[in-house]
Design a protein around this motif. Sequence first.
Motif, PDB file in Angstrom:
ATOM      1  N   UNK A 107      10.319  -7.397 -12.699  1.00 28.25           N
ATOM      2  CA  UNK A 107       9.597  -6.706 -12.058  1.00 28.25           C
ATOM      3  C   UNK A 107      10.077  -4.912 -11.721  1.00 28.25           C
ATOM      4  N   UNK A 108      11.335  -4.986 -11.394  1.00 26.59           N
ATOM      5  CA  UNK A 108      12.047  -3.579 -11.334  1.00 26.59           C
ATOM      6  C   UNK A 108      12.099  -2.652 -12.503  1.00 26.59           C
ATOM      7  N   UNK A 109      12.051  -3.421 -13.670  1.00 23.46           N
ATOM      8  CA  UNK A 109      12.017  -2.415 -15.035  1.00 23.46           C
ATOM      9  C   UNK A 109      10.828  -1.966 -15.494  1.00 23.46           C
ATOM     10  N   UNK A 110       9.624  -2.220 -14.689  1.00 24.09           N
ATOM     11  CA  UNK A 110       8.507  -1.409 -15.195  1.00 24.09           C
ATOM     12  C   UNK A 110       8.556   0.040 -15.180  1.00 24.09           C
ATOM     13  N   UNK A 111       8.369   0.470 -16.270  1.00 26.79           N
ATOM     14  CA  UNK A 111       8.622   2.013 -16.492  1.00 26.79           C
ATOM     15  C   UNK A 111      10.032   2.194 -16.432  1.00 26.79           C
ATOM     16  N   UNK A 112      10.793   1.474 -16.573  1.00 22.65           N
ATOM     17  CA  UNK A 112      12.150   1.921 -16.728  1.00 22.65           C
ATOM     18  C   UNK A 112      12.981   0.871 -17.604  1.00 22.65           C
ATOM     19  N   UNK A 113      14.324   1.672 -17.958  1.00 16.57           N
ATOM     20  CA  UNK A 113      15.040   0.641 -19.027  1.00 16.57           C
ATOM     21  C   UNK A 113      16.465   0.445 -18.310  1.00 16.57           C
ATOM     22  N   UNK A 114      16.851  -1.057 -18.494  1.00 11.67           N
ATOM     23  CA  UNK A 114      18.070  -1.478 -17.819  1.00 11.67           C
ATOM     24  C   UNK A 114      18.803  -2.293 -19.017  1.00 11.67           C
ATOM     25  N   UNK A 115      20.126  -1.776 -19.100  1.00 10.13           N
ATOM     26  CA  UNK A 115      20.908  -2.434 -20.008  1.00 10.13           C
ATOM     27  C   UNK A 115      21.915  -3.414 -19.363  1.00 10.13           C
ATOM     28  N   UNK A 116      21.645  -4.638 -19.621  1.00 13.33           N
ATOM     29  CA  UNK A 116      22.448  -5.775 -19.220  1.00 13.33           C
ATOM     30  C   UNK A 116      23.659  -6.413 -20.139  1.00 13.33           C
ATOM     31  N   UNK A 117      24.847  -6.127 -19.566  1.00 14.49           N
ATOM     32  CA  UNK A 117      25.978  -6.488 -20.495  1.00 14.49           C
ATOM     33  C   UNK A 117      27.018  -7.701 -19.928  1.00 14.49           C
ATOM     34  N   UNK A 118      27.441  -8.425 -20.786  1.00 15.84           N
ATOM     35  CA  UNK A 118      28.224  -9.543 -20.486  1.00 15.84           C
ATOM     36  C   UNK A 118      29.776  -8.840 -20.132  1.00 15.84           C
TER      37      UNK A 118
END
Length: 240
Positions: free
Chosen positions: A189-200
């Motif tokens: 839900x927080x990524x609506x209109x945004x881009x988040x890059x998740x990394x290990x």
Amino acid sequence: MICFLHSSMYDTEIGGLNPANGFVEEIKACFPVHCRGLFVCSDPDACDKTDFYGFSIRDAFETLGMRFERYLTLDSRNEDRAEELIRDSDLIVLSGGHVPTQNRFFHRIHLRELLGDFNGILMGISAGSMNCAETVYAQPEEEGEAVDPDYQRFLPGLGLTKIMLLPHFQWVRTLSVDGLRVLEGLTYPDSMGKTIYAINDGSYLLIRDGKEELRGEAYRIRDGVMTQICSLNETVFVQG
């Protein structure tokens, strides 16, 4: 400035710097001969913790032959010297920890402004990497944060990148906070209109010569949809 923004650069299994995705080779290639290091805390009042983790990182570098001429920590004990310490450092490491707590300290010492003329190497670990963004995604991680109407999930950061990082993803994607699945109930839900890059852990964002590249396993989360964009020992150029 060269930036290495890690999920975690320390591998607890081998007890040293994580060599995955070419990190050790990259840092050895640019590590100064007479290096003055500075470890910047996440919690300015947790001095014993800062000293322990700061000098663990120092030992990890020196075990691989990267020696320091000087190595200091920055927290509440010497924050009045922040400008001098930043100016006289060649390598700065931003600690992991609680994102909002570290964010407040960074603003308190005006770190964004102090880094304006810094031309050395900057490394982030977890929260330290997250707080390097122009806008920081402070995903709720402690009980009570997900249901607190006053908790700020997006914070002003150091402005070194427009990339919003979410580290420790191999672990975060399994967690729940306040009865909510972190990934499905919060991050999507927080990524609506945004881009988040998740990394290990072992993956990192390398910023050099105006280019930004993710190295290692990484995922793009945008508008509630997650897509894997990079794998172990691969590289992908990204933009915020």
